[in-house]
Design a protein around this motif. Structure first.
Motif, PDB file in Angstrom:
ATOM      1  N   SER A   1      -2.595  12.391  -0.646  1.00 45.61           N
ATOM      2  CA  SER A   1      -2.729  11.894  -2.021  1.00 45.61           C
ATOM      3  C   SER A   1      -1.596  10.941  -2.389  1.00 45.61           C
ATOM      4  O   SER A   1      -1.753  10.086  -3.264  1.00 45.61           O
ATOM      5  N   ASP A   2      -0.451  11.107  -1.707  1.00 50.77           N
ATOM      6  CA  ASP A   2       0.675  10.207  -1.974  1.00 50.77           C
ATOM      7  C   ASP A   2       0.601   8.960  -1.099  1.00 50.77           C
ATOM      8  O   ASP A   2       0.754   7.834  -1.595  1.00 50.77           O
TER       9      ASP A   2
ATOM     10  N   SER B   1      -4.098   0.806  -5.391  1.00 51.10           N
ATOM     11  CA  SER B   1      -5.191   1.726  -5.088  1.00 51.10           C
ATOM     12  C   SER B   1      -6.549   1.051  -5.198  1.00 51.10           C
ATOM     13  O   SER B   1      -7.537   1.556  -4.658  1.00 51.10           O
ATOM     14  N   ARG B   2      -6.615  -0.075  -5.918  1.00 50.34           N
ATOM     15  CA  ARG B   2      -7.895  -0.734  -6.179  1.00 50.34           C
ATOM     16  C   ARG B   2      -8.026  -2.093  -5.488  1.00 50.34           C
ATOM     17  O   ARG B   2      -9.002  -2.794  -5.712  1.00 50.34           O
TER      18      ARG B   2
ATOM     19  N   GLU C   1       0.824  -1.215   0.000  1.00 48.78           N
ATOM     20  CA  GLU C   1       0.000   0.000   0.000  1.00 48.78           C
ATOM     21  C   GLU C   1       0.855   1.260   0.000  1.00 48.78           C
ATOM     22  O   GLU C   1       0.442   2.312  -0.504  1.00 48.78           O
TER      23      GLU C   1
ATOM     24  N   ARG D   1       0.833   1.695  -8.737  1.00 46.44           N
ATOM     25  CA  ARG D   1      -0.066   2.573  -7.979  1.00 46.44           C
ATOM     26  C   ARG D   1      -1.524   2.253  -8.304  1.00 46.44           C
ATOM     27  O   ARG D   1      -2.376   2.197  -7.412  1.00 46.44           O
TER      28      ARG D   1
ATOM     29  N   ALA E   1      -2.944   3.645   4.762  1.00 45.81           N
ATOM     30  CA  ALA E   1      -1.855   2.763   4.357  1.00 45.81           C
ATOM     31  C   ALA E   1      -0.895   2.528   5.514  1.00 45.81           C
ATOM     32  O   ALA E   1      -0.394   1.407   5.722  1.00 45.81           O
TER      33      ALA E   1
ATOM     34  N   ARG F   1       2.734   2.755  -4.106  1.00 43.21           N
ATOM     35  CA  ARG F   1       2.375   4.131  -4.457  1.00 43.21           C
ATOM     36  C   ARG F   1       3.609   5.015  -4.678  1.00 43.21           C
ATOM     37  O   ARG F   1       3.554   5.982  -5.436  1.00 43.21           O
TER      38      ARG F   1
END
Length: 765
Positions: A152-153, A92-93, A58, A88, A158, A62
């Motif tokens: 956002s990063d 993210s999914r 996670e 990423r 996470a 990213r």
């Protein structure tokens, strides 16, 4: 083959080498498999691949700075893959899809000072190895500078997941010590309390420089890593690499084994992988419509689909044999080794070993010259010598060789009117069987053009026995040939067959030998009067001319002198395919032999030209109009179109060889031929379909005649009252033949035939 030889051979094959991206990745993520999963829109499988090697996907998925992108082979033919962006997209999914097992507790307490990404990775890896691990964070929180990054990063969730993962493996996360500065007495105290200590240099400072390979500091139990990279910048993947490297060093330290042995494949490393990209079209990177939001699922699938799935497999791509058995050299040699090692049980790899054409194309293609052909041939010989190879796969070919060497076919004469020979024309058994008239015309031309006498020898060089692993039979055959050449005064042998030429060069270097084609290239050529080809011909080199560039050049020179327009197939010259006869492939695995011929035939469209008799016949049998180069050198007015000449089949070759000797003896030496057996004149009638069936089943017309002659003379046959057909069997050598026939006109009509190796109860040995 012993274990040492096996390992040496296995090491030559690079198919299992890491692809360029994985080798460049410091933690060796299987990028190739990751891309394959995403290209199939299987995001869950892609996440499993990351979970196997990437700690804290996670976070790392990213932020990874993707050094693998610089090594991406796709970058040589377009843009490299957007690997970081795809990672990423994946994390993210998806949530965690795979939890790696934790090994049983082994003791050896470890303290990790600093909870940056390097310290987190070291703690996680050590805990998974069963080592009790304490992660000492400045304020009890993990992440280090990761907590300073925008949501956002790195979403806060996470870091929450990362903490749960660490605690799930038993890592104790505590606060303590002056971690903001020099560790001094605190580190020294921990080194005394714990069996090993790792310092995450993102959070702590310490004296001494870590060893770049082991990250050990000094000679004690302290290790350190996770500082800035070579450019003094922060690298996510560098933090992970150091944590993982330190965990392995600490594990070795606790086990009291070498910290340095066999660590050359850690981190970014070299790979021997070779991938041919010449035939892959360039492709530009798929860029997200919304750069801030990243890829949509469709965009991710398209970008992952640009991956060329780097592997070697060039030998497999070109070799019908390796494709048929779904092997590449490393797996093949292991299968052969296991087959040889069997003491009791079924040797299931015998057919695989026998089916190789021994052509050597794969060795030329291989960057490390893997000797598949010699491995298979030597294995056959070893198994024959030890009594572990049944004779059936190669029996027909060896009987065919014996027939070529029998009194029915063998011939050795000086040129009429000469008592000595400066040259000796040796056409080989296959040209004599394929087109005996071309043998006669070639010999007459050579006798006319060359001074000093040109002798003629008909027979076989023994290469079928060599291919079959029958070393004693091969040696006996070649020794007899040598002795005959010596008896004729040691003339220069003119070999028409590239297989004979290869055998003479390898096994009889004391003989003076030249290629027919090189010799003809230096003579004034006849103006062939036969039919000419309507268009350019694809020139098919034989596999046994692979290492004879001089021979191949002479063939092309002859074509130019004859005004024969030729085109080069995709794989010719040193890369030429086998037509299916080499290595006796078409006898050990008949369908595979036909596939091999089809592959060679389809390398170039249109009509073809060969200068190997077996290539010509096998490619003609595969449906390709084929001529032999001698057709255009010595063609005569009234000859049929050589491109339309059919494959004579095994029976036709036998008859052609015997007839060639008879005609030459009568025409040139005015000698009476040997009388043939009474049954040889027996007329047979059969449809083209039955003739093809018998040829495919390796039943010669000579065998058919023997069965019928035996049945009619002994009265031992069955009669089908409904049809009147007779069914009879006979075992002339090791094979029992059954023929269904009926009397017709002055001979017999054949309706069917088959054979087997069983011995019937009433038969005597």
């Amino acid at each position: 083959m012993d274990q040492t030889q096996l390992r040496e051979l296995e090491s030559r094959c690079i198919q299992e080498e890491q692809p360029f991206c994985t080798a460049a990745c410091p933690i060796h993520v299987d990028v190739r498999a990751f891309m394959a999963a995403l290209a199939k829109d299987d995001v869950c499988e892609a996440r499993k691949i990351l979970d196997r090697t990437m700690p804290f996907p996670e976070i790392v998925g990213r932020l990874c700075d993707a050094p693998c992108r610089r090594a991406c082979k796709r970058g040589e033919i377009g843009d490299p893959l957007a690997i970081g962006r795809l990672e990423r997209f994946c994390v993210s999914r998806t949530g965690p899809m795979l939890k790696l097992p934790k090994l049983p507790a082994k003791g050896g307490r470890v303290a990790v000072l600093g909870a940056g990404l390097s310290g987190m990775t070291a703690a996680l890896d050590l805990a998974r190895k069963g080592r009790p691990t304490t992660l000492i964070a400045p304020d009890g929180e993990i992440g280090g500078r990761l907590r300073l990054l925008p949501e956002s990063d790195v979403p806060g969730e996470a870091l929450v997941q990362a903490r749960k993962l660490l605690e799930g493996y038993g890592v104790a996360i505590v606060t303590g010590g002056p971690l903001g500065g020099a560790i001094g007495e605190f580190a020294a105290r921990l080194a005394g309390e714990y069996d090993a200590v790792y310092c995450d240099l993102e959070d702590v400072e310490m004296a001494g420089i870590p060893d770049p390979l082991t990250l050990a500091v000094g000679g004690g139990n302290c290790f350190a890593g996770g500082g800035p990279g070579a450019d003094s910048g922060f690298s996510t993947i560098k933090q992970v690499e150091d944590g993982r490297r330190a965990a392995l060093s600490i594990e070795r330290f606790l086990q009291k084994v070498s910290l340095t042995a066999q660590r050359d494949r850690e981190g970014s490393c070299a790979t021997r992988m070779a991938t041919v990209i010449d035939r892959i079209p360039p492709a530009a990177e798929i860029r997200p419509t919304d750069p801030a939001g990243g890829y949509t699922p469709a965009e991710a699938v398209a970008e992952a689909g640009r991956c060329i799935q780097c592997e070697c497999m060039e030998c497999v791509k070109q070799c019908a044999y390796l494709r048929e058995y779904k092997e590449y050299p490393k797996t093949l040699v292991r299968k052969i080794y296991n087959n040889l090692a069997i003491v009791q049980g079924t040797r299931s790899a015998n057919k695989t070993i026998n089916a190789c054409s021994l052509c050597g194309q794969c060795t030329v293609i291989c960057p490390h010259d893997f000797p598949v052909a010699e491995l298979c041939r030597a294995t056959r010989q070893e198994m024959v010598d030890t009594g572990h190879m049944p004779p059936s796969p190669h029996d027909f070919a060896l009987e065919d060789m014996r027939f070529s060497l029998s009194e029915a076919c063998r011939l050795s004469r000086h040129q009429p009117g000469h008592a000595t020979s400066r040259f000796l024309f040796y056409p080989g058994c296959q040209l004599a069987g394929s087109s005996p008239e071309l043998v006669t015309r070639t010999y007459e031309f050579l006798a006319e053009k060359l001074e000093g006498g040109v002798g003629l020898m008909l027979g076989c060089c023994g290469i079928p026995a060599h291919w079959a692993g029958q070393h004693a039979l091969f040696t006996e055959t070649l020794d007899a040939l040598r002795a005959e050449v010596v008896r004729m005064g040691r003339p220069t042998v003119i070999a028409a067959c590239s297989s004979c030429l290869a055998i003479f060069g390898e096994q009889a270097p004391e003989l003076s030998v030249t290629s027919l084609w090189e010799l003809l290239d230096g003579l004034e050529l006849p103006a062939g009067q036969g039919p000419r080809p309507p268009a350019a011909l694809a020139l098919h080199d034989p596999c046994t001319a692979r290492h004879r560039a001089d021979l191949r050049a002479s063939v092309r020179s002859l074509c130019a002198k004859l005004n024969l327009a030729v085109v080069e197939p995709g794989f010719g010259g040193a890369l030429a395919d086998c037509c299916g006869y080499g290595g006796l492939m078409q006898f050990a695995n008949q369908p595979l032999g036909e596939k091999a011929a089809q592959v060679k035939a389809e390398r170039s469209p249109g009509d073809g030209l060969a200068y190997c008799a077996m290539c010509r016949d096998n490619l003609a049998a595969a449906g390709r109009p084929m001529a032999h180069l001698l057709d255009y050198l010595f063609g005569q007015t009234g000859d049929p179109d050589p491109l339309a000449r059919a494959n004579p089949g095994f029976s036709g070759r036998h008859e052609n060889r015997a007839r060639l000797k008879e005609r030459l003896l009568a025409r040139l030496w005015q000698e009476e031929p040997m009388p043939r057996p009474a049954h040889a004149a027996m007329p047979l009638a059969m449809s083209p379909e039955i003739a093809a069936l018998l040829d495919r089943r390796l039943i010669l017309e000579e065998d058919v005649r023997k069965v019928i002659a035996h049945a009619e003379s002994s009265g031992r046959y069955l009669i089908d009252p409904a049809t009147g057909h007779r069914l009879a069997s006979f075992r002339p050598v090791r094979v029992t033949y059954w023929i269904e026939y009926e009397p017709a006109d002055a001979g017999y009509r054949i309706h069917n035939g088959y054979s087997h190796r069983m011995r019937l109860p009433e038969e005597t040995p």
